[in-house]
Design an enzyme around this catalytic site. Structure first.
Site, PDB file in Angstrom:
ATOM      1  N   VAL A   1       0.948  -1.222   0.166  1.00 25.59           N
ATOM      2  CA  VAL A   1      -0.015   0.002  -0.057  1.00 25.59           C
ATOM      3  C   VAL A   1       0.601   1.518   0.131  1.00 25.59           C
ATOM      4  O   VAL A   1       0.355   2.457  -0.444  1.00 25.59           O
ATOM      5  CB  VAL A   1      -1.053  -0.131   1.123  1.00 25.59           C
ATOM      6  CG1 VAL A   1      -0.111   0.300   2.570  1.00 25.59           C
ATOM      7  CG2 VAL A   1      -1.987   1.177   0.944  1.00 25.59           C
ATOM      8  N   TYR A   2       2.168   1.284   0.498  1.00 25.23           N
ATOM      9  CA  TYR A   2       2.777   2.531   0.390  1.00 25.23           C
ATOM     10  C   TYR A   2       3.128   3.022  -1.139  1.00 25.23           C
ATOM     11  O   TYR A   2       3.767   2.131  -1.865  1.00 25.23           O
ATOM     12  CB  TYR A   2       4.250   2.097   1.078  1.00 25.23           C
ATOM     13  CG  TYR A   2       4.310   1.685   2.622  1.00 25.23           C
ATOM     14  CD1 TYR A   2       3.212   1.960   3.361  1.00 25.23           C
ATOM     15  CD2 TYR A   2       5.470   1.063   2.838  1.00 25.23           C
ATOM     16  CE1 TYR A   2       3.320   1.378   4.889  1.00 25.23           C
ATOM     17  CE2 TYR A   2       5.387   0.702   4.478  1.00 25.23           C
ATOM     18  CZ  TYR A   2       4.509   0.677   4.980  1.00 25.23           C
ATOM     19  OH  TYR A   2       4.490   0.286   6.430  1.00 25.23           O
ATOM     20  N   SER A   3       2.887   4.010  -1.306  1.00 26.16           N
ATOM     21  CA  SER A   3       2.111   5.211  -0.473  1.00 26.16           C
ATOM     22  C   SER A   3       0.985   5.604  -1.316  1.00 26.16           C
ATOM     23  O   SER A   3       0.837   6.603  -1.926  1.00 26.16           O
ATOM     24  CB  SER A   3       3.038   6.251  -0.137  1.00 26.16           C
ATOM     25  OG  SER A   3       3.641   6.749  -1.392  1.00 26.16           O
TER      26      SER A   3
ATOM     27  N   GLU B   1       4.731   2.161  -4.660  1.00 26.74           N
ATOM     28  CA  GLU B   1       5.825   2.878  -5.077  1.00 26.74           C
ATOM     29  C   GLU B   1       6.951   2.775  -4.201  1.00 26.74           C
ATOM     30  O   GLU B   1       8.189   2.597  -4.746  1.00 26.74           O
ATOM     31  CB  GLU B   1       5.321   4.502  -4.730  1.00 26.74           C
ATOM     32  CG  GLU B   1       4.402   5.250  -5.709  1.00 26.74           C
ATOM     33  CD  GLU B   1       2.884   4.707  -5.613  1.00 26.74           C
ATOM     34  OE1 GLU B   1       2.235   4.808  -6.460  1.00 26.74           O
ATOM     35  OE2 GLU B   1       2.596   4.042  -4.546  1.00 26.74           O
TER      36      GLU B   1
END
Length: 332
Positions: free
Chosen positions: A53-55, A65
């Protein structure tokens, strides 16, 4: 040379400070991220933490990412076998939850972004209580059997669901969690200490705490009357308004002064000394922020210093609870 620590019951051996990848591709661009990763590796670091999930929360980003940046760094440096890569599943906008198909699909995407054939440590990012633990554990086990994941772990999970997951894995001979990533630091102890820590300790799990520096508050840069340029300043600064935060800051200053060290080094060294903790996580968006973090790996605090820090957080916690109770009674 700092000794590596064994991660729970796994065959993974890690530097006692994990480098958080949440800033890569967010507040640190690719060049800055590569510089931080290079400096961490040069200091002996080998444990990099990310999540699919980042970011996604940043404008223009969609998630992944951080993994992409780490993958490009690994490829450009040719050091994949020297780095323990941890990432997480369950929160990416396109791969929400922990159903078996979601875990399988999300893992493939993480492998692609990381440019690797295996993830060393794969966490469930947030527990998904709509999915039976049996389905989650079985899906993770399949990834291990396929050679795509070396070891599995959990984050943000209740003691009850953690115990049920461990029991099922043991009963069925499936891949068992070896680590736990809890929210834990000097100003947030109740988020781990208690039933969750006790469950982890009984099971021999390694704790790899996140928010090890309370979003930067425990670096000591947040002081009354100061303004900090950080995406997390509002969250970190709130601790100045609590008795616990002020007491901990005072204790950190005293211990740091005795060692000629930074408060961040002391806060992480305290955390690394706690039961079950193998490697706290901390992130740096610039190379200049890194030395204080890696210095924690070689900082040995005395029993008296550890007690001073522990009592600073305990005494103020009791006081805050009393104040809250008093306020509640006055309103009642």
């Amino acid at each position: 040379m700092t000794s590596l620590r064994t991660l729970g019951t796994s065959d993974l051996h890690v530097f006692p400070l994990a480098l958080g990848g949440n800033v890569f591709g967010w507040t640190a661009d690719e060049a800055q991220s590569f510089a931080v990763l290079d400096a961490y590796a040069a200091a002996g670091g080998n444990f990099v933490d990310s999540a699919d999930v980042y970011s996604a929360w940043a404008e223009g980003n969609e998630g992944g990412e951080s993994e992409t940046v780490i993958g490009r760094w690994l490829a450009s440096r040719g050091n994949r076998d020297d780095v323990v890569v941890a990432t997480k599943v369950g929160s990416h906008p396109r791969f929400k939850g922990l159903s078996a198909p979601t875990i399988k699909a999300a893992a493939e995407e993480s492998l692609r972004r990381l440019g690797t054939d295996r993830i060393d440590l794969y966490y469930t990012h947030f527990d998904d209580e709509s999915v039976p633990v049996e389905e989650i554990v079985t899906a993770l086990d399949q990834l291990v059997r396929d050679g795509k994941v070396r070891a599995v772990a959990a984050s943000n999970i209740s003691p009850e669901r953690l115990r049920a997951s461990l029991d099922f894995a043991e009963a069925e001979g499936l891949a068992r969690y070896v680590a736990l990533q809890p929210h834990y630091n000097l100003v947030s102890r109740e988020t781990y200490e208690g039933p969750l820590l006790e469950t982890a300790e009984r099971a021999g799990l390694a704790a790899v705490p996140y928010y090890g520096l309370a979003s930067g508050f425990l670096t000591g840069k947040y002081r009354p009357g100061t303004t900090v340029d950080s995406a997390r300043a509002a969250g970190a600064g709130k601790h100045l308004d609590t008795e616990r935060g002020r007491a901990v800051l005072s204790a950190l200053d005293a211990v740091a002064g005795a060692h000629g060290a930074e408060p961040a080094s002391v806060a992480l060294a305290w955390l690394a000394s706690r039961p079950t903790v193998v490697a706290p996580i901390a992130s740096a968006r610039t190379v200049e922020q890194l030395p204080a973090l890696v210095a924690s790996a070689d900082l040995t605090l005395t029993e008296e210093e550890l007690t001073l820090l522990t009592e600073a957080s305990e005494a103020s916690e009791i006081s805050e609870a009393s104040e809250a109770a008093g306020t509640s009674e006055a309103r009642g």
